[in-house]
Write a protein that holds these residues in place. Structure first.
Motif, PDB file in Angstrom:
ATOM      1  N   ALA A  23       9.114  -2.194  -1.098  1.00 45.47           N
ATOM      2  CA  ALA A  23       9.256  -2.490   0.321  1.00 45.47           C
ATOM      3  C   ALA A  23       9.682  -3.929   0.527  1.00 45.47           C
ATOM      4  O   ALA A  23      10.544  -4.241   1.357  1.00 45.47           O
ATOM      5  CB  ALA A  23       7.940  -2.217   1.037  1.00 45.47           C
ATOM      6  N   LEU A  50      13.380  -4.320  -0.282  1.00 46.62           N
ATOM      7  CA  LEU A  50      14.228  -3.803   0.804  1.00 46.62           C
ATOM      8  C   LEU A  50      14.420  -4.880   1.857  1.00 46.62           C
ATOM      9  O   LEU A  50      15.546  -5.151   2.311  1.00 46.62           O
ATOM     10  CB  LEU A  50      13.566  -2.592   1.452  1.00 46.62           C
ATOM     11  N   THR A  51      13.305  -5.522   2.248  1.00 48.68           N
ATOM     12  CA  THR A  51      13.403  -6.606   3.215  1.00 48.68           C
ATOM     13  C   THR A  51      14.292  -7.726   2.690  1.00 48.68           C
ATOM     14  O   THR A  51      15.169  -8.223   3.394  1.00 48.68           O
ATOM     15  CB  THR A  51      11.999  -7.138   3.503  1.00 48.68           C
ATOM     16  N   THR A  64       8.580   4.552   2.122  1.00 54.47           N
ATOM     17  CA  THR A  64       8.803   4.607   3.561  1.00 54.47           C
ATOM     18  C   THR A  64       7.516   4.350   4.319  1.00 54.47           C
ATOM     19  O   THR A  64       7.509   3.629   5.318  1.00 54.47           O
ATOM     20  CB  THR A  64       9.360   5.987   3.941  1.00 54.47           C
ATOM     21  N   VAL A  87       6.909   0.743   4.188  1.00 53.64           N
ATOM     22  CA  VAL A  87       7.862  -0.036   4.976  1.00 53.64           C
ATOM     23  C   VAL A  87       7.582   0.089   6.465  1.00 53.64           C
ATOM     24  O   VAL A  87       7.627  -0.890   7.200  1.00 53.64           O
ATOM     25  CB  VAL A  87       9.306   0.419   4.658  1.00 53.64           C
ATOM     26  N   ARG A 139       3.252  -1.829   6.351  1.00 51.80           N
ATOM     27  CA  ARG A 139       3.856  -3.135   6.557  1.00 51.80           C
ATOM     28  C   ARG A 139       4.970  -3.053   7.595  1.00 51.80           C
ATOM     29  O   ARG A 139       6.045  -3.636   7.434  1.00 51.80           O
ATOM     30  CB  ARG A 139       4.391  -3.689   5.237  1.00 51.80           C
ATOM     31  N   THR A 172       8.987  -5.021   8.730  1.00 46.31           N
ATOM     32  CA  THR A 172      10.248  -4.357   9.016  1.00 46.31           C
ATOM     33  C   THR A 172      10.776  -4.771  10.375  1.00 46.31           C
ATOM     34  O   THR A 172      11.979  -4.965  10.540  1.00 46.31           O
ATOM     35  CB  THR A 172      10.050  -2.847   8.942  1.00 46.31           C
ATOM     36  N   GLU A 187      12.340  -7.901   9.744  1.00 49.21           N
ATOM     37  CA  GLU A 187      13.580  -7.714   8.999  1.00 49.21           C
ATOM     38  C   GLU A 187      14.716  -7.309   9.933  1.00 49.21           C
ATOM     39  O   GLU A 187      15.828  -7.851   9.879  1.00 49.21           O
ATOM     40  CB  GLU A 187      13.299  -6.622   7.981  1.00 49.21           C
ATOM     41  N   TYR A 203      12.936   5.264  11.886  1.00 49.99           N
ATOM     42  CA  TYR A 203      14.005   5.137  10.909  1.00 49.99           C
ATOM     43  C   TYR A 203      15.352   5.514  11.504  1.00 49.99           C
ATOM     44  O   TYR A 203      16.381   4.933  11.150  1.00 49.99           O
ATOM     45  CB  TYR A 203      13.703   5.973   9.651  1.00 49.99           C
TER      46      TYR A 203
END
Lengths: 82, 113, 497, 227
Positions: free
Chosen positions: B73, B76-77, D52, D55, D59, D63, D66, D204
């Motif tokens: 994860a 990915l960020t 997933t 993400v 967390r 995201t 991000e 998503y």
């Protein structure tokens, strides 16, 4: 994981060739190769999500952006050759 | 272990490019290499020998043998951050070229370094 | 009912996403967001002073999800950020009127959000993410109007290269910590680090300091700062000097104190680095002809003083450092905003078509009569930075001297060196003030009449004087903030389970 | 000289890295947080792809950050390349018919593939970022293969902003319903079904659209010629 050894050595070679290529387009392609091999390595390390992201973002889109930038500026590192 | 070595080789090569090269686009390439290297390092930290990807494609897969999902994860960020920074950096480089007509950092120095 | 502190981050983010859709009205969004944050953080202060709030995000128990740690330190910084952000955005309403205006305001709001996120989060990777938001918007704002402003572009390129190397180091350090301890929550990490052998920790700690040090502009890593701070437009210089570099210092202190428990060797190194930064900054500032570059170097000096105060690692030292952060933020913002208005007026008269953000010191001569309020604001800010009573700078410097003397011995000697640097600072600022009031210059036809620009001056000057006369209003929250930094056990203990 | 200094510095750095990494064994289970996610992930979030669920659920705040970073990057790039002038319409040299036909043929397929990836983010590898990037690479193909085509900047910007707004609003809804920001307030459904895992697929899909439009905006800005 013999394949991992081969891939990593190949990846390091590509990375080092980024240092030495005078033609920036060649360097960009070497960079893309590094990203692509890294994405295979991610897959070997059981991270398919990351492999996908690296292939799509690192290898494809970043390369495209670099190529556009090179096209808009100078192609050779040594600027006397144009 | 070889993965650590590979990732550090990328980081060091990238830093060398950023420190020693004069061409701005080359320097940005170096930063991009550093990013890739750091990402590889993070993923190798999360790896477990004989582990499987952390996806329950069928419920029979035992969760114990799965590799660590957290570094994935994080990476990915980090990849997305790298894309944003690279794009911004290259746009700045294009503008610098527009103003100075060169990509050589030694020649772009109206302000003192 | 207690409001959730997560709104301090969520609402500005929402507004930042809305801003590009608003067209011309986008410029009213940053003041709105900052005002909301200011009110909310002031409302939260009494609750937080009683006991820190742990806010889980996603609804899982804290080591397993991201949590906000809203302690006195965090809420103090959040309030400071939103206060500064609000005043500067009022100023920017009429200052920023050229070209990519909507994008400017969006990025400005994102910068504030990133800064708020850094100070509130309790998770090291989340801190990195918000830090990146802060950095990316700073890179872009440095190059505001890049098409007309070649120096801005150049400074931004330099800043970006050094900043992204720094970010890579931070990410490496985070990766190592995760490899050692398998967690990202700062309280959980601190718990593990307290038990770990110190030889493991040296490299990650060095990487953290090197990475955040780029943003904080401590001595060997500050090459980008004079360029970036001097060539960006005035409100951006103000927010950089007043907020952004302080966030770098906050991140270093959070990592050093809370995560690593402030080992003595590291603190001594920080002390020396702070002193060096102070000397280098002030000496370089003394040699400048360009007024904004001079102020930028002065920021380096002030950061050095702040790091020096933190390096004492005593309660009084940290309180003094936080007080100095407040004083520097208020004074330097006022300084940059007044300089910006002067430059703007001179530019509008002499060359209205060119895009100018910098000017020689001599060009300000004689402005004292034409722009009395602005010049007064400049003088107040300069005097406060030098440390004259009754301004806030005096109280903060006094606190630092007291803290150093309390520790005694070698620290008192080092403080003496720091005071010499302050004398240098006094010399160059007084030179400028003297020029503005007592020298003759070609400043015919310049006047000040913009209310939106003058109101922030009044508020900032009032705050500087008020907090200088009654420093007591700040001590309570600053004392509990320094307590939070020193009380590592308490920070860990907040973690349920 | 400069090269020598940098090599010496990097040597020191390499030494430090090796020292630190010696203490991190490779390929061993060492983390407690990761283990918890793998063991409890399905139960907690209903997503069979644990990455997933990390993400977007455990967390999710990262995201959000991000997404914001990419947004900031796109806006920043627009600001840097902003020239205040209308784009000049350059003379377009048409690509060979084979190339442009192939691009037009591939474009919907790649777009579909991207959409598949971000819709199935909670079941199979991939997700909003990967799918969005793939969809954006379809647009890249069109930029390259059929010169003269461009995206409508207003629409991509609208999509970017809407994506961000929906993400934050979903978070705020979670705050209102469950008391936690980004709380998964929708029913979790049956694992391995398309309609499962609560807000994860919704987020998503939103991220997928947002990332695709952002990268398309970035590419469009870079390809665009002014003056």
């Amino acid at each position: 994981m013999a394949i991992a050894y081969i891939l990593i050595i190949l990846m390091i070679l590509c990375a080092v060739s980024v240092v030495f290529f005078k033609d920036l387009l060649n360097a960009v392609i070497a960079l893309a190769a590094v990203s692509l091999i890294a994405s295979v390595l991610f897959f070997l390390l059981q991270a398919p999500d990351v492999a996908m992201a690296e292939a799509a973002i690192g290898a494809a889109l970043t390369t495209a952006i670099f190529i556009v930038a090179v096209k808009k500026t100078k192609r050779y590192e040594n600027e006397k050759i144009s | 272990m070889i993965f650590y070595i590979g990732s550090f080789a990328l980081v060091l090569t990238g830093l060398y490019i950023a420190a020693a090269k004069k061409n701005l686009i080359k320097i940005i390439m170096g930063l991009s290499l550093v990013d890739t290297g750091v990402n590889l390092f993070l993923i190798s930290i999360g790896y477990i020998k004989g582990g499987t990807a952390p996806i329950f494609s069928n419920a029979a897969i035992p969760g114990k043998t799965m590799v660590d999902p957290v570094p994935q994860a994080m990476v990915l960020t980090a990849i997305v951050i790298g894309l944003a920074v690279t794009a911004l950096a290259l746009s700045l480089v294009i503008k610098a070229y527009y103003h100075y007509g060169t990509l050589n950092v030694r020649k772009i120095k109206e302000l003192k370094w | 009912m207690v409001v959730s502190p997560v709104l301090l981050i969520a609402v500005p983010l929402l507004l930042a996403f809305i801003a590009p859709l608003c067209g011309k009205a986008a410029k009213y969004i940053p003041p709105a967001g900052a005002l909301f944050n200011l009110i909310l953080s002031v409302i939260l202060i009494p609750t937080v002073l009683k006991s820190p709030m742990i806010v889980s995000i996603g609804g899982f128990p804290p080591p397993f999800c991201i949590n906000l740690f809203v302690g006195p330190l965090g809420i103090f910084f959040a309030a400071l950020i939103s206060l500064a952000g609000f005043l500067i955005s009022i100023y920017a309403l009429s200052y920023i009127r050229e070209r990519a205006v909507g994008k400017y305001h969006t990025l400005y709001l994102l910068l504030l959000t990133g800064a708020t996120g850094v100070v509130l989060t309790g998770d090291i990777f989340n801190l990195f993410v918000f830090y990146e938001i802060l950095c990316i918007s700073s890179y872009a704002l440095t190059a505001h109007n890049a098409h007309w402003h070649r120096h801005g572009t150049e400074a931004a390129v330099k800043y970006l290269i050094q900043g992204s190397v720094g970010s890579a180091f931070i990410l490496l350090a985070i990766g190592m910590l995760y490899g050692f301890f398998g967690t990202l929550n700062m309280a959980d990490l601190a718990k593990h680090i307290a038990r770990a052998h110190s030889s493991v920790l040296f490299i990650p700690l060095t990487f953290f300091i090197a990475g955040f040090g780029v943003e904080a502009a401590i001595f060997p890593l500050n090459a980008w700062l004079p360029d970036a701070h001097s060539v960006s437009p005035a409100p951006i210089s103000a927010i950089f000097s007043g907020i952004a570099i302080e966030i770098g210092v906050y991140a270093i202190m959070r990592v050093v104190f809370t995560l690593f428990g402030a080992p003595l060797s590291v603190m001594s190194v920080l002390l020396i680095v702070g002193l060096l930064t102070l000397l280098v900054g002030e000496i370089c500032a003394f040699r400048q002809n360009n007024i904004k570059r001079m102020s930028a170097y002065s920021s380096i000096g002030q950061i050095g003083l702040i790091v020096f105060a933190f390096g004492l690692a005593t309660k009084s030292g940290i309180t003094a450092g936080l007080f100095q952060i407040t004083s520097h933020a208020l004074s330097k913002i006022l300084l940059f905003l007044t300089i910006g208005y002067m430059i703007y007026s001179i530019r509008m008269k002499n060359y209205p078509d060119k895009y100018v953000t910098e000017i020689e010191i001599n060009s300000l001569n004689g402005l004292g009569k034409k722009m009395p309020l602005t010049s007064l604001g400049f003088a107040i800010a300069a005097f406060s930075l030098i440390g004259f009573p009754p301004f806030i700078g005096f109280s903060s410097k006094l606190l630092i001297v007291k803290a150093a003397l309390l520790k005694g011995g070698i620290y008192a000697v080092l403080m003496g060196i720091a005071l010499i640097a302050t004398v240098i600072e006094g010399a160059y600022f007084l030179k400028v003030v003297q020029g503005i009031y007592f020298r003759k210059g070609e400043v015919e036809g310049i006047k000040e009449n913009n209310v939106f620009i003058l109101v922030p001056f009044f508020i900032l000057a009032a705050l500087i004087i008020f907090a200088g006369i009654y420093p007591g209003i700040l001590t309570k929250i600053l004392n509990s903030s320094s307590g939070e930094l020193l009380n590592r056990i308490g920070y860990i203990g907040r973690l349920p389970g | 000289m400069r090269k020598l200094v940098s090599i010496i510095l990097l040597g020191a750095l390499a030494f430090g890295l090796v020292q630190a990494v010696k203490k991190i064994p490779f390929g061993v289970q060492k983390t407690k947080v990761g283990k918890y996610y793998v063991e409890r992930g399905i139960e907690d979030t209903g997503s069979s792809n644990i990455v997933t669920s990390v993400v977007l659920n455990y967390r999710g705040f990262d995201t959000l950050g991000e997404v914001t970073i990419l947004f900031a990057g796109a806006i920043a790039l627009g600001a840097v390349l902003f020239t205040g002038k209308k784009r000049i319409e350059r003379e377009v040299y048409p690509a060979s018919p084979i190339l442009s036909t192939a691009c037009k043929f591939l474009f919907p397929l790649i777009l579909l593939f991207g959409a598949y990836i971000f819709i199935h983010g909670h079941l199979t590898p991939g997700g909003g970022f990967q799918g969005g990037a793939i969809a954006a690479s379809a647009l890249l193909l069109i930029f390259l293969g059929c010169p003269g085509r461009k995206t409508d900047g207003r629409k991509t910007r609208l999509m970017e902003s809407l994506g961000g707004i929906i993400f934050v609003l979903a978070g705020l809804l979670g705050l209102a319903y469950g008391g936690f920001f980004l709380f998964n307030f929708l029913p979790k459904g049956t694992v391995n079904n398309l309609f499962s895992a609560g807000i994860i697929p919704v987020l998503y899909i939103v991220i997928g659209f947002k990332v695709a439009s952002e990268i398309a905006g970035i590419l469009d800005n870079l390809f665009g010629e002014t003056e």
